[in-house]
Scaffold this motif. Structure first.
Motif: not given
Length: 480
Positions: A338-341, A408-415, A444-449, A451-453
């Protein structure tokens, strides 16, 4: 595809881009569809071909036979299937004089009525059930009690396409979701009735305009022919739910043989051997040393740190997992950008994200990881209120719109670590330690945000790293 609530790993990028353990670079469902339908255009008049994004149709024809889409109105492929499969798909009803024993692998007949996800009782009353002795297939899905013909893809000619545009022009702006199967095909055939227009049992989100739009479609399409290309020696595979996806990619030896599916498709790492007919399925992933991926589980576009343990019947998608992490059996784990992480969601592979309840008073009827949701909120230290749900969940709560995932979380591992700690709290193995300022989002909200690219960039980087490691390994072997 729709929201893909039954196979959440396909929601962000779309069902048609679901990755399969086939080919190098790996095929997505889109490539497989194009390969399966490659002969159709040469036997098709101008028109439109509609296909689901989460099914595979395999069939056998004589050397001189071909499926033709050249009749006016609609033409649909029909597959002999068990009654249980019929309850979750579309079922074609034939006139009695057309239900004689099958003679050929391909036959053309006319459908008098289309049933959308009918009960066995409805199929019986409508006369949709054929005698098992009438099927030419051997060892398939038909049962002694009989079988039905189910849908997969369909075609309509140019004149019908123009008619649909006229309907759209009369409606104006669409403010409801129209089902490409149920709302069109149920209007076809001489025995079609308008009763379905008021049935909203299979509707994801009911809108006021829906019934009126369905009635308009019915009035325009009523009397339009529904032709069937009956593939009597065919096999229909549906991969649209977590359980179907797991079964077909890890346990269905027939499909693995027919398509040449691989247990390890351009992945790097180690995993368990076949066990009781099941294999682990590794797709475009880096699996660290001493990892243990149990048979019956799927790892796709992920990094597993050294010593990671993944239990059986699990799906790990888009995740970066720290070393020595243990993922329990029957776990669905999926990370999105997502844009924030990053945001990761965790469910049980048997959880029903589509199930809604009428109000907060029935919240206990929802189950998260095998725990009723009311108890789950207590374990997580959350208060039950309308604010715990997003969007339509304020009216009809569901797991889909439950705000329970820290992001959001800063890294994928943190998430991943954050949701696994939540999982431990649910099982009573720890006390939830959510900071007061942590934001909780729903799927629902995560998918709305989403970041496909960034998600595609992660996949590309992973694929390139796998290729580099493989090339380095080959060069090392050659030097030896």
């Amino acid at each position: 595809g729709g929201y893909s609530q039954r196979l959440l790993s396909a929601s962000a990028l779309g069902k048609i881009f679901t990755t399969l353990p086939l080919g190098s670079p790996v095929y997505q469902m889109l490539e497989l569809k194009l390969a399966m339908y490659i002969d159709f255009p040469t036997h098709m008049k101008p028109g439109v071909l509609v296909s689901c994004a989460d099914d595979i149709e395999l069939y056998s024809l004589g050397e001189t036979e071909a499926v033709c889409f050249d009749r006016p109105g609609f033409t649909a492929l029909a597959h002999p299937s068990s009654l249980s499969i019929g309850t979750t798909h579309g079922v074609f009803v034939l006139e009695l004089d057309q239900m004689e024993a099958v003679q050929k692998e391909l036959e053309y007949k006319t459908c008098c009525r289309f049933l959308h996800k009918p009960s066995v009782e409805t199929m019986q009353k409508a006369g949709a059930i054929c005698e098992a002795s009438h099927c030419v297939r051997s060892g398939g899905d038909t049962e002694d009690v009989g079988f039905v013909y189910t849908d997969s893809i369909y075609y309509f000619d140019r004149q019908t396409a123009k008619q649909l545009l006229v309907i759209l022009g009369e409606i104006g702006t669409l403010r409801c979701e129209i089902d490409a199967y149920g709302d069109f095909l149920q209007a076809l055939g001489p025995r079609a009735t308008p009763e379905y227009t008021k049935n909203t049992a299979n509707v994801n989100q009911e809108e006021q305009q829906l019934v009126a739009v369905r009635q308009k479609i019915f009035s325009h399409l009523q009397g339009t022919s529904l032709n069937l290309a009956m593939l009597n020696n065919s096999k229909f595979y549906h991969l649209g739910t977590t359980q179907e996806y797991l079964y077909h990619l890890t346990a269905d030896s027939t499909l693995r043989m027919q398509l040449g599916l691989l247990s390890e498709s351009t992945g790097i790492g180690q995993f368990c051997p076949e066990d009781y007919g099941q294999v682990p399925c590794i797709i475009e992933s880096l699996v660290g040393l001493d990892c243990d991926v149990s048979p019956g589980s799927i790892i796709e576009y992920s990094r597993l740190g050294q010593g990671t343990r993944v239990g059986s019947n699990s799906i790990i998608s888009g995740c970066c997992i720290r070393a020595n992490t243990t993922i329990p059996p029957d776990t669905f784990l999926h990370t999105l950008c997502i844009p924030e992480g990053f945001a990761t969601v965790v469910f049980g592979t048997g959880d029903n994200l589509k199930h809604t309840v009428p109000s907060l008073l029935e919240i206990h009827q929802l189950e998260l990881l095998g725990i009723n949701f009311e108890e789950a909120t207590v374990s997580l230290g959350l208060k039950i209120s309308q604010d715990l749900f997003s969007g339509s969940g304020k009216i009809r709560p569901s797991l889909w719109n439950a705000r329970i995932f820290p992001a959001p979380c800063a890294t994928a591992e943190d998430s991943v670590t954050a949701v696994l700690e939540m999982f431990e709290a649910l099982r009573g193995e720890s006390v939830p330690q959510l900071a007061d300022d942590v934001q909780l989002l729903s799927v629902e909200e995560i998918l709305q945000r989403k970041d496909v690219m960034s998600m595609l960039s992660f996949r590309k980087q992973l694929t390139e790293e796998i290729s580099q490691r493989r090339n380095a390994g080959e060069n090392s072997n050659q030097a030896l």
